[in-house]
Design a protein around this motif. Structure first.
Motif, PDB file in Angstrom:
ATOM      1  N   VAL A   4      63.352   9.799 -83.344  1.00 17.45           N
ATOM      2  CA  VAL A   4      63.973   8.666 -84.006  1.00 17.45           C
ATOM      3  C   VAL A   4      64.147   7.443 -83.105  1.00 17.45           C
ATOM      4  O   VAL A   4      63.828   6.323 -83.516  1.00 17.45           O
ATOM      5  CB  VAL A   4      65.307   9.073 -84.666  1.00 17.45           C
ATOM      6  CG1 VAL A   4      66.319   9.576 -83.650  1.00 17.45           C
ATOM      7  CG2 VAL A   4      65.882   7.924 -85.487  1.00 17.45           C
ATOM      8  N   PHE A  23      61.905   4.179 -83.920  1.00 17.96           N
ATOM      9  CA  PHE A  23      62.533   2.953 -84.420  1.00 17.96           C
ATOM     10  C   PHE A  23      62.294   1.789 -83.466  1.00 17.96           C
ATOM     11  O   PHE A  23      61.980   0.674 -83.901  1.00 17.96           O
ATOM     12  CB  PHE A  23      64.032   3.178 -84.622  1.00 17.96           C
ATOM     13  CG  PHE A  23      64.389   3.874 -85.912  1.00 17.96           C
ATOM     14  CD1 PHE A  23      63.513   4.772 -86.500  1.00 17.96           C
ATOM     15  CD2 PHE A  23      65.600   3.642 -86.533  1.00 17.96           C
ATOM     16  CE1 PHE A  23      63.828   5.427 -87.682  1.00 17.96           C
ATOM     17  CE2 PHE A  23      65.936   4.274 -87.725  1.00 17.96           C
ATOM     18  CZ  PHE A  23      65.045   5.172 -88.299  1.00 17.96           C
ATOM     19  N   VAL A  55      61.573   0.511 -90.497  1.00 16.49           N
ATOM     20  CA  VAL A  55      61.901   1.837 -89.966  1.00 16.49           C
ATOM     21  C   VAL A  55      62.421   2.709 -91.104  1.00 16.49           C
ATOM     22  O   VAL A  55      63.123   2.233 -91.995  1.00 16.49           O
ATOM     23  CB  VAL A  55      62.932   1.749 -88.831  1.00 16.49           C
ATOM     24  CG1 VAL A  55      62.343   1.016 -87.642  1.00 16.49           C
ATOM     25  CG2 VAL A  55      64.218   1.068 -89.287  1.00 16.49           C
ATOM     26  N   LEU A  98      64.783   5.498 -92.745  1.00 14.50           N
ATOM     27  CA  LEU A  98      66.068   6.176 -92.575  1.00 14.50           C
ATOM     28  C   LEU A  98      66.205   7.239 -93.662  1.00 14.50           C
ATOM     29  O   LEU A  98      66.157   6.934 -94.857  1.00 14.50           O
ATOM     30  CB  LEU A  98      67.222   5.176 -92.679  1.00 14.50           C
ATOM     31  CG  LEU A  98      68.641   5.744 -92.544  1.00 14.50           C
ATOM     32  CD1 LEU A  98      68.843   6.394 -91.174  1.00 14.50           C
ATOM     33  CD2 LEU A  98      69.674   4.651 -92.784  1.00 14.50           C
ATOM     34  N   GLY A 108      71.829   8.392 -94.416  1.00 19.49           N
ATOM     35  CA  GLY A 108      72.088   8.220 -92.990  1.00 19.49           C
ATOM     36  C   GLY A 108      73.392   8.820 -92.510  1.00 19.49           C
ATOM     37  O   GLY A 108      73.859   8.495 -91.410  1.00 19.49           O
ATOM     38  N   ASN A 166      73.357   8.834 -88.213  1.00 14.08           N
ATOM     39  CA  ASN A 166      72.053   8.178 -88.142  1.00 14.08           C
ATOM     40  C   ASN A 166      72.143   6.728 -88.603  1.00 14.08           C
ATOM     41  O   ASN A 166      71.405   5.861 -88.108  1.00 14.08           O
ATOM     42  CB  ASN A 166      71.034   8.941 -88.983  1.00 14.08           C
ATOM     43  CG  ASN A 166      70.636  10.264 -88.355  1.00 14.08           C
ATOM     44  OD1 ASN A 166      70.928  10.519 -87.181  1.00 14.08           O
ATOM     45  ND2 ASN A 166      69.982  11.117 -89.117  1.00 14.08           N
ATOM     46  N   HIS A 167      73.047   6.459 -89.554  1.00 15.34           N
ATOM     47  CA  HIS A 167      73.251   5.092 -90.018  1.00 15.34           C
ATOM     48  C   HIS A 167      73.783   4.213 -88.886  1.00 15.34           C
ATOM     49  O   HIS A 167      73.315   3.083 -88.672  1.00 15.34           O
ATOM     50  CB  HIS A 167      74.221   5.098 -91.205  1.00 15.34           C
ATOM     51  CG  HIS A 167      74.356   3.773 -91.892  1.00 15.34           C
ATOM     52  ND1 HIS A 167      75.223   2.788 -91.444  1.00 15.34           N
ATOM     53  CD2 HIS A 167      73.737   3.252 -92.985  1.00 15.34           C
ATOM     54  CE1 HIS A 167      75.135   1.729 -92.225  1.00 15.34           C
ATOM     55  NE2 HIS A 167      74.240   1.985 -93.179  1.00 15.34           N
ATOM     56  N   THR A 222      71.071   3.625 -86.286  1.00 14.62           N
ATOM     57  CA  THR A 222      70.121   2.632 -86.784  1.00 14.62           C
ATOM     58  C   THR A 222      70.666   1.221 -86.582  1.00 14.62           C
ATOM     59  O   THR A 222      69.943   0.322 -86.135  1.00 14.62           O
ATOM     60  CB  THR A 222      69.825   2.879 -88.273  1.00 14.62           C
ATOM     61  OG1 THR A 222      69.254   4.175 -88.426  1.00 14.62           O
ATOM     62  CG2 THR A 222      68.864   1.833 -88.821  1.00 14.62           C
ATOM     63  N   LEU A 276      68.927  -1.751 -84.441  1.00 15.81           N
ATOM     64  CA  LEU A 276      68.627  -3.042 -85.056  1.00 15.81           C
ATOM     65  C   LEU A 276      69.234  -4.176 -84.229  1.00 15.81           C
ATOM     66  O   LEU A 276      68.570  -5.188 -83.946  1.00 15.81           O
ATOM     67  CB  LEU A 276      69.169  -3.086 -86.482  1.00 15.81           C
ATOM     68  CG  LEU A 276      68.479  -2.202 -87.517  1.00 15.81           C
ATOM     69  CD1 LEU A 276      69.262  -2.216 -88.827  1.00 15.81           C
ATOM     70  CD2 LEU A 276      67.039  -2.641 -87.766  1.00 15.81           C
ATOM     71  N   TRP A 334      69.071  -5.462 -91.423  1.00 13.99           N
ATOM     72  CA  TRP A 334      68.969  -4.244 -92.230  1.00 13.99           C
ATOM     73  C   TRP A 334      67.844  -4.298 -93.258  1.00 13.99           C
ATOM     74  O   TRP A 334      67.467  -3.264 -93.813  1.00 13.99           O
ATOM     75  CB  TRP A 334      70.306  -3.961 -92.924  1.00 13.99           C
ATOM     76  CG  TRP A 334      71.258  -3.265 -91.999  1.00 13.99           C
ATOM     77  CD1 TRP A 334      72.205  -3.826 -91.217  1.00 13.99           C
ATOM     78  CD2 TRP A 334      71.314  -1.853 -91.739  1.00 13.99           C
ATOM     79  NE1 TRP A 334      72.865  -2.871 -90.476  1.00 13.99           N
ATOM     80  CE2 TRP A 334      72.348  -1.644 -90.786  1.00 13.99           C
ATOM     81  CE3 TRP A 334      70.613  -0.755 -92.224  1.00 13.99           C
ATOM     82  CZ2 TRP A 334      72.678  -0.385 -90.309  1.00 13.99           C
ATOM     83  CZ3 TRP A 334      70.950   0.518 -91.744  1.00 13.99           C
ATOM     84  CH2 TRP A 334      71.964   0.688 -90.803  1.00 13.99           C
ATOM     85  N   VAL A 344      64.996  -1.850 -92.793  1.00 19.30           N
ATOM     86  CA  VAL A 344      65.217  -0.417 -92.988  1.00 19.30           C
ATOM     87  C   VAL A 344      64.716   0.007 -94.366  1.00 19.30           C
ATOM     88  O   VAL A 344      65.060  -0.608 -95.382  1.00 19.30           O
ATOM     89  CB  VAL A 344      66.700  -0.057 -92.846  1.00 19.30           C
ATOM     90  CG1 VAL A 344      66.929   1.428 -93.137  1.00 19.30           C
ATOM     91  CG2 VAL A 344      67.202  -0.424 -91.449  1.00 19.30           C
ATOM     92  N   HIS A 375      64.917   3.159 -96.857  1.00 19.02           N
ATOM     93  CA  HIS A 375      65.554   4.443 -97.124  1.00 19.02           C
ATOM     94  C   HIS A 375      64.526   5.375 -97.761  1.00 19.02           C
ATOM     95  O   HIS A 375      63.925   5.042 -98.783  1.00 19.02           O
ATOM     96  CB  HIS A 375      66.762   4.262 -98.038  1.00 19.02           C
ATOM     97  CG  HIS A 375      67.904   3.567 -97.367  1.00 19.02           C
ATOM     98  ND1 HIS A 375      68.893   4.242 -96.692  1.00 19.02           N
ATOM     99  CD2 HIS A 375      68.194   2.246 -97.238  1.00 19.02           C
ATOM    100  CE1 HIS A 375      69.747   3.381 -96.179  1.00 19.02           C
ATOM    101  NE2 HIS A 375      69.353   2.158 -96.499  1.00 19.02           N
TER     102      HIS A 375
END
Length: 334
Positions: free
Chosen positions: A187, A191, A201, A203, A207, A246-247, A250, A254, A261, A264, A266
């Motif tokens: 990851v 990313f 990326v 996710l 997340g 993970n959120h 991320t 970023l 965002w 990203v 999902h």
């Protein structure tokens, strides 16, 4: 001490080898690595000319090769493994072959050659998922993916060799590693490299999945402490002490890359995705004096900076990583 390091051209294994020679330029280390897609011999370029360094390209499942490299070794540090959960879900065969059969071949050879210590490097994933608190080393194993099941099998084989044959085995289980030289399917490097290239990326799900983050240099110091001072037949946890969803991770990546965002995507969650891992590492702290040294904020910034500065390392690998990611996404039901 003459040490055989399996998987020494990989992310964690190569860090361990470099650390060992940094600490002792007169060290004697043999690396056995098959150089599969994630093994990169260039990871060991800084030690390639050191007199005590030997590289052997070979498969840990090959008894003849293993027998040759095992002769005369004082210890084994066993990193070699198929390690990507998503690929294990697509097909478990290579994971069982390498992680279980390969470990058995190594253990048998270590016993035959009278090796003094065998360090089985494992993962927190063998315990399954934990909602609250942290696992201690006596927690029953409950793996949920083919990858983690294969590592659990390898751990049990190693410990069985200690109990049955008296082989000096110790097992380490770590949390999620990050740092330089990590193959860009995992990851953090995935990313970072995609954001550097202006790409989106992926996710998983919402997340919410939580992991504890450990810098690879701290992990390898912990392994060396266990190699030198751990008690035979014991399991030791090595943690970083930084839990992030993970959120959240991320968002940090970023920010580090100056991205928003809207970069990203999902994607559907993977099958059997464990919600949270957490290790209690008080045992290695109290017995061996382990303390992680790398501040996470500084370590993550240094990792991002390393990937910025080392395109020549990761760009040749990126096509492989992107191809693997695209193949996985094609197989996920929409």
């Amino acid at each position: 001490m003459r040490v055989l390091v399996t998987g020494g051209a990989g992310f964690i294994g190569s860090e361990y080898v470099r650390q060992r020679f940094d600490a002792d330029p007169a060290a004697r280390v043999t690396v056995l690595d098959k150089l599969t897609y994630s093994g990169v011999e260039a990871n060991l370029a800084s030690v390639a000319t050191v007199p005590g360094y030997t590289f052997v390209r070979g498969d840990i499942c090959d008894p003849d090769v293993v027998d040759q490299v095992m002769a005369g070794q004082d210890a084994v540090v066993h990193f070699a493994a198929e390690s990507h959960v998503d690929r294990s879900i697509e097909g478990a065969g290579p994971f069982v072959r390498t992680n279980v059969l390969g470990t058995q071949v190594l253990l048998d050879a270590a016993l035959r050659h009278g090796v003094g210590r065998f360090v089985q490097v494992s993962t927190d994933e063998v315990y399954g998922s934990i909602g609250e608190g942290s696992w201690t080393e006596d927690r029953p194993l409950a793996p949920n993916s083919p990858y983690s099941a294969s590592k659990a099998c390898a751990d049990l084989l190693a410990l069985a060799h200690h109990r049955t044959h008296g082989l000096d085995v110790v097992v380490t289980r770590c949390t999620n590693n990050y740092g330089p030289y990590q193959f860009p399917e995992k990851v953090v490097p995935l990313f970072v490299t995609r954001l550097l290239d202006g790409k989106p990326v992926p996710l998983y799900g919402d997340g919410r999945n939580v992991r504890d983050w450990l810098h690879v240099s701290d992990h390898c110091r912990g392994i060396d402490l266990v190699l030198r001072g751990g008690r035979a037949g014991e399991v030791y946890h090595i943690g970083g002490g930084v839990e992030l969803s993970n959120h959240k991770l991320t968002g940090l990546l970023l920010d580090a890359l100056g991205a928003d965002w809207d970069r990203v995507e999902h994607v559907p969650d993977r099958k059997g995705h464990d919600l949270r891992y957490s290790l209690d590492d008080s045992k290695i702290r109290e017995e061996l004096g382990y303390v992680p040294r790398t501040d996470f904020t500084e370590g993550l910034a240094a990792t991002v900076a390393w990937y910025r500065a080392h395109r020549s390392w990761w760009e040749p690998l990126k096509e492989r990583a992107e191809r693997l990611l695209a193949h996985r996404e094609e197989r996920v039901p929409r």
